[in-house]
Design a protein around this motif. Structure first.
Motif, PDB file in Angstrom:
ATOM      1  N   THR A  14       0.804  -1.217   0.000  1.00 22.62           N
ATOM      2  CA  THR A  14       0.000   0.000   0.000  1.00 22.62           C
ATOM      3  C   THR A  14       0.841   1.273   0.000  1.00 22.62           C
ATOM      4  O   THR A  14       0.295   2.370  -0.041  1.00 22.62           O
ATOM      5  CB  THR A  14      -0.948   0.031   1.223  1.00 22.62           C
ATOM      6  N   LEU A  15       2.155   1.153   0.033  1.00 23.01           N
ATOM      7  CA  LEU A  15       3.048   2.312   0.025  1.00 23.01           C
ATOM      8  C   LEU A  15       2.993   2.973  -1.348  1.00 23.01           C
ATOM      9  O   LEU A  15       3.155   2.317  -2.365  1.00 23.01           O
ATOM     10  CB  LEU A  15       4.477   1.858   0.329  1.00 23.01           C
ATOM     11  N   ASN A  16       2.750   4.274  -1.381  1.00 21.92           N
ATOM     12  CA  ASN A  16       2.721   4.965  -2.676  1.00 21.92           C
ATOM     13  C   ASN A  16       4.034   5.712  -2.893  1.00 21.92           C
ATOM     14  O   ASN A  16       4.900   5.760  -2.016  1.00 21.92           O
ATOM     15  CB  ASN A  16       1.503   5.887  -2.786  1.00 21.92           C
ATOM     16  N   LEU A  17       4.196   6.314  -4.074  1.00 24.24           N
ATOM     17  CA  LEU A  17       5.451   6.986  -4.407  1.00 24.24           C
ATOM     18  C   LEU A  17       5.759   8.146  -3.466  1.00 24.24           C
ATOM     19  O   LEU A  17       6.903   8.344  -3.061  1.00 24.24           O
ATOM     20  CB  LEU A  17       5.411   7.488  -5.854  1.00 24.24           C
ATOM     21  N   GLU A  18       4.759   8.919  -3.130  1.00 29.18           N
ATOM     22  CA  GLU A  18       4.991  10.054  -2.235  1.00 29.18           C
ATOM     23  C   GLU A  18       5.521   9.584  -0.889  1.00 29.18           C
ATOM     24  O   GLU A  18       6.471  10.156  -0.345  1.00 29.18           O
ATOM     25  CB  GLU A  18       3.711  10.859  -2.051  1.00 29.18           C
ATOM     26  N   GLN A  19       4.936   8.538  -0.338  1.00 23.71           N
ATOM     27  CA  GLN A  19       5.396   8.010   0.946  1.00 23.71           C
ATOM     28  C   GLN A  19       6.811   7.458   0.819  1.00 23.71           C
ATOM     29  O   GLN A  19       7.634   7.629   1.714  1.00 23.71           O
ATOM     30  CB  GLN A  19       4.450   6.912   1.433  1.00 23.71           C
ATOM     31  N   SER A  35      16.194   4.714  -4.680  1.00 25.94           N
ATOM     32  CA  SER A  35      15.854   3.883  -5.836  1.00 25.94           C
ATOM     33  C   SER A  35      14.681   4.476  -6.619  1.00 25.94           C
ATOM     34  O   SER A  35      14.651   4.397  -7.849  1.00 25.94           O
ATOM     35  CB  SER A  35      15.558   2.443  -5.410  1.00 25.94           C
ATOM     36  N   ILE A  36      13.734   5.095  -5.932  1.00 22.01           N
ATOM     37  CA  ILE A  36      12.633   5.774  -6.620  1.00 22.01           C
ATOM     38  C   ILE A  36      13.186   6.948  -7.423  1.00 22.01           C
ATOM     39  O   ILE A  36      12.815   7.150  -8.585  1.00 22.01           O
ATOM     40  CB  ILE A  36      11.550   6.237  -5.624  1.00 22.01           C
ATOM     41  N   PHE A  40      12.997   7.493 -11.523  1.00 14.84           N
ATOM     42  CA  PHE A  40      12.539   8.718 -12.190  1.00 14.84           C
ATOM     43  C   PHE A  40      13.598   9.241 -13.149  1.00 14.84           C
ATOM     44  O   PHE A  40      13.302   9.651 -14.266  1.00 14.84           O
ATOM     45  CB  PHE A  40      12.183   9.796 -11.174  1.00 14.84           C
ATOM     46  N   ASN A  41      14.852   9.255 -12.723  1.00 16.20           N
ATOM     47  CA  ASN A  41      15.933   9.706 -13.598  1.00 16.20           C
ATOM     48  C   ASN A  41      16.059   8.825 -14.836  1.00 16.20           C
ATOM     49  O   ASN A  41      16.301   9.317 -15.931  1.00 16.20           O
ATOM     50  CB  ASN A  41      17.267   9.731 -12.851  1.00 16.20           C
ATOM     51  N   ALA A  42      15.895   7.525 -14.665  1.00 18.39           N
ATOM     52  CA  ALA A  42      16.003   6.604 -15.797  1.00 18.39           C
ATOM     53  C   ALA A  42      14.890   6.845 -16.818  1.00 18.39           C
ATOM     54  O   ALA A  42      15.117   6.732 -18.029  1.00 18.39           O
ATOM     55  CB  ALA A  42      15.954   5.151 -15.302  1.00 18.39           C
ATOM     56  N   TYR A  50      21.619   4.084 -16.385  1.00 17.76           N
ATOM     57  CA  TYR A  50      20.778   2.890 -16.377  1.00 17.76           C
ATOM     58  C   TYR A  50      19.410   3.185 -16.979  1.00 17.76           C
ATOM     59  O   TYR A  50      18.905   4.293 -16.874  1.00 17.76           O
ATOM     60  CB  TYR A  50      20.543   2.385 -14.947  1.00 17.76           C
ATOM     61  N   ASN A  51      18.779   2.158 -17.562  1.00 13.69           N
ATOM     62  CA  ASN A  51      17.385   2.323 -17.948  1.00 13.69           C
ATOM     63  C   ASN A  51      16.511   1.877 -16.771  1.00 13.69           C
ATOM     64  O   ASN A  51      17.007   1.335 -15.789  1.00 13.69           O
ATOM     65  CB  ASN A  51      17.062   1.566 -19.248  1.00 13.69           C
ATOM     66  N   ALA A  52      15.225   2.116 -16.866  1.00 15.48           N
ATOM     67  CA  ALA A  52      14.318   1.866 -15.738  1.00 15.48           C
ATOM     68  C   ALA A  52      14.286   0.396 -15.329  1.00 15.48           C
ATOM     69  O   ALA A  52      14.217   0.084 -14.134  1.00 15.48           O
ATOM     70  CB  ALA A  52      12.915   2.351 -16.077  1.00 15.48           C
ATOM     71  N   ILE A  53      14.345  -0.507 -16.270  1.00 17.85           N
ATOM     72  CA  ILE A  53      14.330  -1.944 -15.944  1.00 17.85           C
ATOM     73  C   ILE A  53      15.597  -2.330 -15.181  1.00 17.85           C
ATOM     74  O   ILE A  53      15.535  -3.087 -14.214  1.00 17.85           O
ATOM     75  CB  ILE A  53      14.170  -2.795 -17.221  1.00 17.85           C
ATOM     76  N   GLU A  54      16.741  -1.810 -15.593  1.00 25.27           N
ATOM     77  CA  GLU A  54      17.986  -2.105 -14.871  1.00 25.27           C
ATOM     78  C   GLU A  54      17.940  -1.585 -13.446  1.00 25.27           C
ATOM     79  O   GLU A  54      18.396  -2.259 -12.517  1.00 25.27           O
ATOM     80  CB  GLU A  54      19.184  -1.505 -15.615  1.00 25.27           C
ATOM     81  N   VAL A  55      17.383  -0.412 -13.256  1.00 26.96           N
ATOM     82  CA  VAL A  55      17.243   0.140 -11.902  1.00 26.96           C
ATOM     83  C   VAL A  55      16.381  -0.791 -11.057  1.00 26.96           C
ATOM     84  O   VAL A  55      16.724  -1.149  -9.937  1.00 26.96           O
ATOM     85  CB  VAL A  55      16.660   1.573 -11.915  1.00 26.96           C
TER      86      VAL A  55
END
Length: 61
Positions: A14-19, A35-36, A40-42, A50-55
């Motif tokens: 239930t943890l969202n991105l803002e939390q 890591s979030i 976002f940077n990827a 790195y691309n998003a999948i690698e992250v």
């Protein structure tokens, strides 16, 4: 869910991105926040190493 079942087990489903971005204090919360930010940077930066999948896979491993 983006980081897989290990992260879901540690932080719950239930943890969202803002939390997650407000994580501080406990080392696992800090790592989740970083890591979030890396995800976002990827997604938003072409020169990001790195691309998003690698992250996503490197965070779990």
């Amino acid at each position: 869910m983006w980081y897989g079942p290990a992260a879901t087990k540690k932080f719950g489903s239930t943890l969202n991105l803002e939390q997650g971005l407000r994580g501080s204090g406990e080392i696992n919360r800090v790592l989740l926040r970083e890591s979030i930010a890396a995800t976002f940077n990827a997604f938003n930066s072409l020169p990001f190493y790195y691309n998003a999948i690698e992250v996503s896979t490197d965070v779990v491993n």
